[in-house]
Design a protein around this motif. Structure first.
Motif, PDB file in Angstrom:
ATOM      1  N   LEU A 185       0.849  -1.194   0.000  1.00 38.01           N
ATOM      2  CA  LEU A 185       0.000   0.000   0.000  1.00 38.01           C
ATOM      3  C   LEU A 185       0.878   1.235   0.000  1.00 38.01           C
ATOM      4  CD1 LEU A 185      -2.948   1.183   0.457  1.00 38.01           C
ATOM      5  CD2 LEU A 185      -2.358   1.161   2.900  1.00 38.01           C
ATOM      6  N   HIS A 186       0.590   2.166  -0.921  1.00 34.87           N
ATOM      7  CA  HIS A 186       1.404   3.379  -1.032  1.00 34.87           C
ATOM      8  C   HIS A 186       0.483   4.574  -1.242  1.00 34.87           C
ATOM      9  CE1 HIS A 186       4.918   5.760  -1.629  1.00 34.87           C
ATOM     10  NE2 HIS A 186       4.801   5.881  -2.938  1.00 34.87           N
ATOM     11  N   ARG A 187       0.717   5.626  -0.488  1.00 33.09           N
ATOM     12  CA  ARG A 187      -0.207   6.754  -0.556  1.00 33.09           C
ATOM     13  C   ARG A 187      -0.012   7.627  -1.792  1.00 33.09           C
ATOM     14  NH1 ARG A 187       1.750  10.789   4.349  1.00 33.09           N
ATOM     15  NH2 ARG A 187       3.815  11.308   3.515  1.00 33.09           N
ATOM     16  N   SER A 188       1.121   7.498  -2.456  1.00 28.70           N
ATOM     17  CA  SER A 188       1.342   8.232  -3.697  1.00 28.70           C
ATOM     18  C   SER A 188       0.725   7.475  -4.863  1.00 28.70           C
ATOM     19  CB  SER A 188       2.840   8.433  -3.941  1.00 28.70           C
ATOM     20  OG  SER A 188       3.062   9.050  -5.197  1.00 28.70           O
ATOM     21  N   GLY A 189       0.661   8.141  -6.014  1.00 30.21           N
ATOM     22  CA  GLY A 189       0.088   7.528  -7.196  1.00 30.21           C
ATOM     23  C   GLY A 189       1.038   6.617  -7.941  1.00 30.21           C
ATOM     24  N   TRP A 190       2.324   6.610  -7.579  1.00 23.18           N
ATOM     25  CA  TRP A 190       3.268   5.689  -8.204  1.00 23.18           C
ATOM     26  C   TRP A 190       4.397   5.355  -7.237  1.00 23.18           C
ATOM     27  CZ3 TRP A 190       3.154  10.904  -9.701  1.00 23.18           C
ATOM     28  CH2 TRP A 190       4.360  11.615  -9.623  1.00 23.18           C
ATOM     29  N   LEU A 191       5.064   4.240  -7.488  1.00 19.27           N
ATOM     30  CA  LEU A 191       6.129   3.758  -6.617  1.00 19.27           C
ATOM     31  C   LEU A 191       7.364   4.635  -6.732  1.00 19.27           C
ATOM     32  CD1 LEU A 191       5.838  -0.064  -7.404  1.00 19.27           C
ATOM     33  CD2 LEU A 191       4.800   1.189  -5.498  1.00 19.27           C
ATOM     34  N   LEU A 192       8.147   4.650  -5.650  1.00 18.33           N
ATOM     35  CA  LEU A 192       9.397   5.434  -5.617  1.00 18.33           C
ATOM     36  C   LEU A 192       9.162   6.836  -6.165  1.00 18.33           C
ATOM     37  CD1 LEU A 192      12.233   2.934  -6.706  1.00 18.33           C
ATOM     38  CD2 LEU A 192      11.578   3.644  -4.410  1.00 18.33           C
ATOM     39  N   ASN A 193       8.132   7.498  -5.658  1.00 18.23           N
ATOM     40  CA  ASN A 193       7.744   8.800  -6.208  1.00 18.23           C
ATOM     41  C   ASN A 193       8.746   9.905  -5.892  1.00 18.23           C
ATOM     42  OD1 ASN A 193       6.290   8.138  -3.568  1.00 18.23           O
ATOM     43  ND2 ASN A 193       6.135  10.369  -3.589  1.00 18.23           N
ATOM     44  N   ARG A 194       9.772   9.609  -5.088  1.00 17.80           N
ATOM     45  CA  ARG A 194      10.833  10.593  -4.843  1.00 17.80           C
ATOM     46  C   ARG A 194      12.074  10.324  -5.678  1.00 17.80           C
ATOM     47  NH1 ARG A 194      10.727  11.450   1.768  1.00 17.80           N
ATOM     48  NH2 ARG A 194       8.573  12.208   1.898  1.00 17.80           N
TER      49      ARG A 194
END
Length: 422
Positions: A185-194
């Motif tokens: 589960l990730h709160r951003s819209g895509w993985l590794l968003n940083r």
């Protein structure tokens, strides 16, 4: 300190930063200090970034302990494992343990690291909800994973991992290799968003899905369910999930309390200057607990620089200065080739060089400003990443080779007037 005595160097914290710092001091000035290392974990210094392979069963816990207890004895270093420092008495120049015992210092090094960041979800205190930070965490997760595999298989998910950054992905991969059905589960819209743009992140997601890891994006946990142990999670979107264990891997929070309660300057971390000195001339700090020019640190490369800078100052009174430079990102998951450095989201200020081969899972993006590389995102084929990163660091003008950059070194190295080092 009596004449002829060695200066007392006390180091609080015994993670990777301390391990590296001890090596640096020994290389520069063996025997110069009387050293005491105090850490709240019982093991000697170990390679924390190798916790993921331990969880995945690719290596053992003993293999990642670089400095076991006997190493300190052999080096003449006093090692106090499983000991927590409660406070610093700056006036008396000593640290005081939770049991009231004190250790005097001529110079104190704080390398107290960080702790897992918490999420604002309710009912986090039930059993089988874990952080992923220490060898003890790995032991507990693996025990819970084995228990989950022996339980009823009617649930859709065995393990819920919260956090789509590097640590969360590595935890999910390790659990999947243990045979669990994993939901990340990730709160951003895509993985590794940083570190990645959406296109590269989608390729990463597809590879991870092939490893029996499933994803819910743009959502977060509101409340964990279960009375004695976790049974599931209620999400902000209204969805509900069942699980037998949960791992929270949403980042780190610097351990600043010991320093700030002693009156050292700092906000997000313990503030240091470019020589790793705090606001007290008898105290320095290195690693994840520090703050330099507003930045905190969670990657190895800058922390190694912290250690070298401080060793130079304490051993030689040499004013080597720390420079906070870009650091490339890589992911420790088998079968995933990923490299990211500098800018990763294209804006109107960039000139974008882009190559996509979705069928073969290859993605290359280079971002330029004023004919200089300012960002690199590679997925599937990262062989040229170090070359691109060198150009980014050196801020070389790549005008002559820009048309060839995406094709790789074999092409741009042969370009006329090219600036690539042999």
């Amino acid at each position: 300190m009596q004449t002829g005595d060695k200066p007392r160097l006390v180091i609080v914290g015994n993670g990777m930063a301390t391990g590296r710092f001890l090596d640096d001091v020994h290389k520069r000035a063996p025997g110069q200090f009387s050293i005491t290392v105090i850490g709240d974990e019982p093991e000697g210094s170990y390679n924390r970034i190798m916790l993921s392979p331990v969880l995945a069963g690719e290596t053992s816990a003993s293999d990642i302990i670089g400095k076991p207890a006997h190493w300190y004895r052999e080096q003449g270093i006093e090692f106090l494992g499983g000991v927590r420092i409660a406070r610093i008495d700056r006036q008396a120049q000593c640290v005081v343990t939770s049991t009231g015992k004190s250790y005097r210092y001529d110079h104190l090094v704080l390398a107290v690291g960080s702790r897992p960041a918490r999420i604002p979800a309710k009912n986090q205190d039930v059993d089988n909800i874990y952080a992923f930070r220490t060898l003890q965490d790995v032991d507990r997760i693996m025990a819970s994973a084995h228990s989950a595999l022996e339980c009823d298989k009617s649930a859709d998910t065995d393990a819920l991992v919260i956090g789509g950054g590097l640590l969360g992905l590595e935890a999910a991969y390790g659990l999947a290799l243990n045979g669990l059905r994993v939901m990340l589960l990730h709160r951003s819209g895509w993985l590794l968003n940083r570190q990645l743009d959406p296109a590269a992140a989608l390729l990463l997601q597809q590879v991870m899905e092939s490893k029996n890891i499933h994803f819910i994006l743009s959502d977060e946990v509101v409340c964990f369910t279960g009375t004695d142990q976790v049974e599931g999670a209620q999400l902000k979107s209204g969805k509900s999930l069942s699980c037998k264990l949960a791992v929270i891997a949403t980042g780190i929070t610097p351990n600043v309390e010991l320093g700030l309660e002693a009156g050292l300057v700092g906000k997000r971390g313990i503030e240091v200057d470019a020589c790793m000195a705090t606001s007290d001339p008898h105290i320095s700090a290195i690693g994840e607990c520090t703050e330099f020019e507003g930045a905190t640190f969670g990657l190895v490369e800058p922390i190694w620089q912290h250690c070298a800078v401080l060793s130079d100052r304490l051993c030689f009174a040499k004013t080597t200065r720390f420079v906070n430079s870009p650091v490339p990102t890589k992911l420790k998951v088998s079968g995933v080739q990923l490299f990211s450095a500098g800018d990763f989201i294209t804006t109107d200020a960039h000139r974008e060089l882009l190559y996509e081969d979705a069928a073969n899972g290859v993605y290359r993006k280079i971002l330029l400003k004023d004919n200089r590389i300012v960002g690199v995102v590679l997925f599937g084929d990262t062989r040229d990443g170090p070359d691109y990163f060198a150009m980014l660091q050196d801020q070389r003008d790549v005008s002559d080779i820009a048309p060839f950059l995406l094709m790789g070194r074999a092409f741009y190295a042969a370009a006329p007037n090219q600036p690539v080092a042999a």
